[in-house]
Design a protein around this motif. Sequence first.
Motif, mmCIF file in Angstrom:
data_model
loop_
_atom_site.group_PDB
_atom_site.id
_atom_site.type_symbol
_atom_site.label_atom_id
_atom_site.label_comp_id
_atom_site.label_asym_id
_atom_site.label_seq_id
_atom_site.Cartn_x
_atom_site.Cartn_y
_atom_site.Cartn_z
ATOM 1 N N LEU A 25 1.117 -0.945 -0.029
ATOM 2 C CA LEU A 25 0.076 -0.331 0.458
ATOM 3 C C LEU A 25 0.635 1.253 -0.224
ATOM 4 C CD1 LEU A 25 -2.969 -1.835 1.886
ATOM 5 C CD2 LEU A 25 -2.788 -1.158 0.258
ATOM 6 N N GLN A 26 2.065 1.074 -0.059
ATOM 7 C CA GLN A 26 3.329 2.453 0.406
ATOM 8 C C GLN A 26 3.354 2.388 -0.622
ATOM 9 O OE1 GLN A 26 3.626 4.781 3.337
ATOM 10 N NE2 GLN A 26 4.253 5.493 1.453
ATOM 11 N N VAL A 85 -1.248 6.527 -6.784
ATOM 12 C CA VAL A 85 -2.808 5.192 -6.807
ATOM 13 C C VAL A 85 -3.216 5.511 -6.200
ATOM 14 C CG1 VAL A 85 -3.206 3.604 -8.288
ATOM 15 C CG2 VAL A 85 -0.884 5.056 -8.937
ATOM 16 N N LYS A 86 -4.596 6.080 -6.841
ATOM 17 C CA LYS A 86 -5.480 5.564 -5.223
ATOM 18 C C LYS A 86 -6.146 3.715 -5.201
ATOM 19 C CE LYS A 86 -7.380 9.888 -4.531
ATOM 20 N NZ LYS A 86 -6.427 10.459 -3.362
ATOM 21 N N LEU A 87 -6.518 2.989 -4.777
ATOM 22 C CA LEU A 87 -6.815 1.781 -4.916
ATOM 23 C C LEU A 87 -7.980 1.905 -3.750
ATOM 24 C CD1 LEU A 87 -6.317 -1.472 -5.362
ATOM 25 C CD2 LEU A 87 -5.102 -1.559 -3.136
ATOM 26 N N TYR A 128 -11.170 0.289 9.074
ATOM 27 C CA TYR A 128 -10.860 1.775 9.622
ATOM 28 C C TYR A 128 -10.153 2.722 9.431
ATOM 29 C CZ TYR A 128 -13.971 5.267 12.339
ATOM 30 O OH TYR A 128 -13.808 6.202 13.234
ATOM 31 N N GLU A 129 -8.864 2.634 9.520
ATOM 32 C CA GLU A 129 -8.422 4.301 9.536
ATOM 33 C C GLU A 129 -8.175 4.195 7.703
ATOM 34 O OE1 GLU A 129 -7.409 6.106 11.611
ATOM 35 O OE2 GLU A 129 -8.023 4.924 12.982
ATOM 36 N N SER A 130 -8.196 3.796 7.376
ATOM 37 C CA SER A 130 -7.633 3.455 5.650
ATOM 38 C C SER A 130 -9.042 3.978 5.172
ATOM 39 C CB SER A 130 -7.543 2.131 4.504
ATOM 40 O OG SER A 130 -6.117 1.392 5.391
ATOM 41 N N ASN A 131 -10.236 3.355 5.131
ATOM 42 C CA ASN A 131 -12.291 3.720 4.624
ATOM 43 C C ASN A 131 -11.743 5.346 5.460
ATOM 44 O OD1 ASN A 131 -12.150 1.857 3.301
ATOM 45 N ND2 ASN A 131 -13.914 0.941 5.159
ATOM 46 N N ASN A 132 -11.042 6.213 6.087
ATOM 47 C CA ASN A 132 -11.403 7.386 6.485
ATOM 48 C C ASN A 132 -10.158 8.069 5.939
ATOM 49 O OD1 ASN A 132 -13.673 7.684 8.537
ATOM 50 N ND2 ASN A 132 -12.788 6.247 10.005
ATOM 51 N N PHE A 155 -9.341 2.212 0.466
ATOM 52 C CA PHE A 155 -10.236 1.944 0.922
ATOM 53 C C PHE A 155 -10.878 0.103 0.481
ATOM 54 C CE2 PHE A 155 -10.168 5.409 -1.594
ATOM 55 C CZ PHE A 155 -10.546 6.662 -0.388
ATOM 56 N N PHE A 156 -11.568 0.472 1.580
ATOM 57 C CA PHE A 156 -11.732 -1.381 1.447
ATOM 58 C C PHE A 156 -13.419 -1.390 1.810
ATOM 59 C CE2 PHE A 156 -7.533 -1.766 3.836
ATOM 60 C CZ PHE A 156 -7.375 -2.832 3.602
ATOM 61 N N MET A 157 -13.987 -2.261 0.109
ATOM 62 C CA MET A 157 -15.456 -1.456 0.321
ATOM 63 C C MET A 157 -16.143 -3.010 0.301
ATOM 64 S SD MET A 157 -15.438 1.472 0.397
ATOM 65 C CE MET A 157 -17.069 1.829 0.118
ATOM 66 N N PRO A 158 -17.709 -3.014 0.647
ATOM 67 C CA PRO A 158 -17.821 -3.917 0.452
ATOM 68 C C PRO A 158 -18.466 -4.470 -1.221
ATOM 69 C CG PRO A 158 -19.527 -2.676 1.486
ATOM 70 C CD PRO A 158 -18.397 -2.021 1.456
#
Length: 122
Positions: free
Chosen positions: A68-69, A76-78, A97-101, A106-109
Amino acid sequence: MKITKVESNGINIAVVHSSEIVIEDVQSALDLMATVKYEADCERIVIDKANLIEGFFDLKTRIAGEILQKFITYRVKLAIVGDFSVYTSKSLKDFIYESNNGKDIFFMPTEQQAIEKLSTAK
Protein backbone atom coordinates in the motif's frame (compact mmCIF):
# COMPACT_ATOMS: atom_id res chain seq x y z
CA MET A 1 -6.63 -10.35 -16.21
CA LYS A 2 -9.22 -7.98 -17.65
CA ILE A 3 -9.17 -4.23 -17.04
CA THR A 4 -12.39 -2.31 -17.56
CA LYS A 5 -12.31 1.48 -17.58
CA VAL A 6 -15.35 3.16 -16.04
CA GLU A 7 -16.10 6.82 -15.57
CA SER A 8 -17.85 8.20 -12.49
CA ASN A 9 -18.16 11.89 -11.56
CA GLY A 10 -15.75 12.72 -14.38
CA ILE A 11 -13.06 10.42 -12.93
CA ASN A 12 -11.66 7.42 -14.81
CA ILE A 13 -11.38 4.25 -12.73
CA ALA A 14 -9.90 0.91 -13.72
CA VAL A 15 -11.79 -2.16 -12.53
CA VAL A 16 -9.58 -5.24 -12.48
CA HIS A 17 -11.10 -8.70 -12.87
CA SER A 18 -9.04 -11.86 -12.70
CA SER A 19 -9.47 -15.49 -11.78
CA GLU A 20 -5.95 -15.49 -10.35
CA ILE A 21 -3.99 -13.66 -7.67
CA VAL A 22 -2.82 -10.38 -9.17
CA ILE A 23 -1.02 -8.84 -6.19
CA GLU A 24 1.28 -11.18 -4.30
CA ASP A 25 4.20 -8.88 -3.50
CA VAL A 26 5.49 -5.35 -4.03
CA GLN A 27 6.70 -6.05 -7.57
CA SER A 28 3.36 -7.45 -8.70
CA ALA A 29 1.65 -4.35 -7.25
CA LEU A 30 4.02 -2.11 -9.21
CA ASP A 31 3.37 -4.21 -12.33
CA LEU A 32 -0.39 -3.79 -11.85
CA MET A 33 -0.06 -0.02 -11.51
CA ALA A 34 2.05 0.16 -14.67
CA THR A 35 -0.32 -2.08 -16.63
CA VAL A 36 -3.39 -0.09 -15.56
CA LYS A 37 -1.69 3.20 -16.42
CA TYR A 38 -0.62 1.89 -19.83
CA GLU A 39 -3.83 0.08 -20.80
CA ALA A 40 -6.50 2.28 -19.20
CA ASP A 41 -4.66 5.52 -18.35
CA CYS A 42 -6.13 5.42 -14.82
CA GLU A 43 -4.70 6.26 -11.42
CA ARG A 44 -7.60 4.75 -9.48
CA ILE A 45 -8.02 0.99 -9.26
CA VAL A 46 -10.76 -1.33 -8.01
CA ILE A 47 -9.72 -4.92 -7.31
CA ASP A 48 -11.37 -7.86 -5.54
CA LYS A 49 -9.75 -9.13 -2.35
CA ALA A 50 -9.58 -12.59 -3.94
CA ASN A 51 -6.95 -11.15 -6.27
CA LEU A 52 -4.62 -10.38 -3.37
CA ILE A 53 -2.43 -12.92 -1.65
CA GLU A 54 -4.09 -14.03 1.61
CA GLY A 55 -1.02 -12.97 3.61
CA PHE A 56 -1.93 -9.38 2.73
CA PHE A 57 -4.68 -9.54 5.36
CA ASP A 58 -2.29 -10.75 8.09
CA LEU A 59 -0.69 -7.48 9.16
CA LYS A 60 2.16 -9.31 10.92
CA THR A 61 3.56 -10.23 7.50
CA ARG A 62 3.93 -6.50 6.66
CA ILE A 63 2.93 -7.29 3.07
CA ALA A 64 -0.05 -4.92 3.18
CA GLY A 65 2.04 -2.00 4.44
CA GLU A 66 4.77 -2.51 1.87
CA ILE A 67 2.32 -2.84 -1.01
CA LEU A 68 0.00 0.00 0.00
CA GLN A 69 2.95 2.33 0.54
CA LYS A 70 3.78 1.92 -3.16
CA PHE A 71 0.25 2.93 -4.15
CA ILE A 72 0.51 6.05 -1.97
CA THR A 73 4.03 6.87 -3.21
CA TYR A 74 2.93 6.68 -6.85
CA ARG A 75 -0.34 8.51 -6.11
CA VAL A 76 -2.55 5.64 -7.20
CA LYS A 77 -5.78 5.27 -5.23
CA LEU A 78 -6.92 1.71 -4.54
CA ALA A 79 -10.22 0.20 -3.49
CA ILE A 80 -10.26 -3.44 -2.43
CA VAL A 81 -13.66 -5.10 -2.66
CA GLY A 82 -14.91 -7.96 -0.52
CA ASP A 83 -16.28 -9.25 2.74
CA PHE A 84 -13.75 -8.33 5.42
CA SER A 85 -15.92 -9.55 8.32
CA VAL A 86 -14.29 -12.97 7.95
CA TYR A 87 -11.13 -11.57 9.56
CA THR A 88 -11.07 -11.47 13.34
CA SER A 89 -7.88 -9.45 13.86
CA LYS A 90 -8.60 -6.23 15.76
CA SER A 91 -5.54 -4.59 14.24
CA LEU A 92 -6.78 -5.42 10.72
CA LYS A 93 -10.24 -4.05 11.53
CA ASP A 94 -8.59 -0.86 12.86
CA PHE A 95 -6.40 -0.67 9.74
CA ILE A 96 -9.45 -0.99 7.47
CA TYR A 97 -11.32 1.65 9.48
CA GLU A 98 -8.41 4.11 9.30
CA SER A 99 -7.89 3.44 5.59
CA ASN A 100 -11.55 4.06 4.82
CA ASN A 101 -11.33 7.41 6.61
CA GLY A 102 -8.26 8.40 4.59
CA LYS A 103 -7.94 9.47 0.97
CA ASP A 104 -5.92 6.78 -0.81
CA ILE A 105 -6.84 3.21 0.17
CA PHE A 106 -10.36 1.88 0.70
CA PHE A 107 -11.92 -1.44 1.67
CA MET A 108 -15.46 -1.61 0.31
CA PRO A 109 -18.16 -4.31 0.33
CA THR A 110 -19.20 -3.92 -3.33
CA GLU A 111 -17.65 -2.91 -6.62
CA GLN A 112 -20.22 -0.13 -7.07
CA GLN A 113 -19.43 1.33 -3.64
CA ALA A 114 -15.71 1.14 -4.47
CA ILE A 115 -16.26 3.05 -7.72
CA GLU A 116 -18.33 5.68 -5.90
CA LYS A 117 -15.70 6.07 -3.17
CA LEU A 118 -12.84 6.42 -5.67
CA SER A 119 -14.82 8.90 -7.78
CA THR A 120 -15.29 11.23 -4.82
CA ALA A 121 -11.89 10.81 -3.13
CA LYS A 122 -9.74 13.93 -3.32
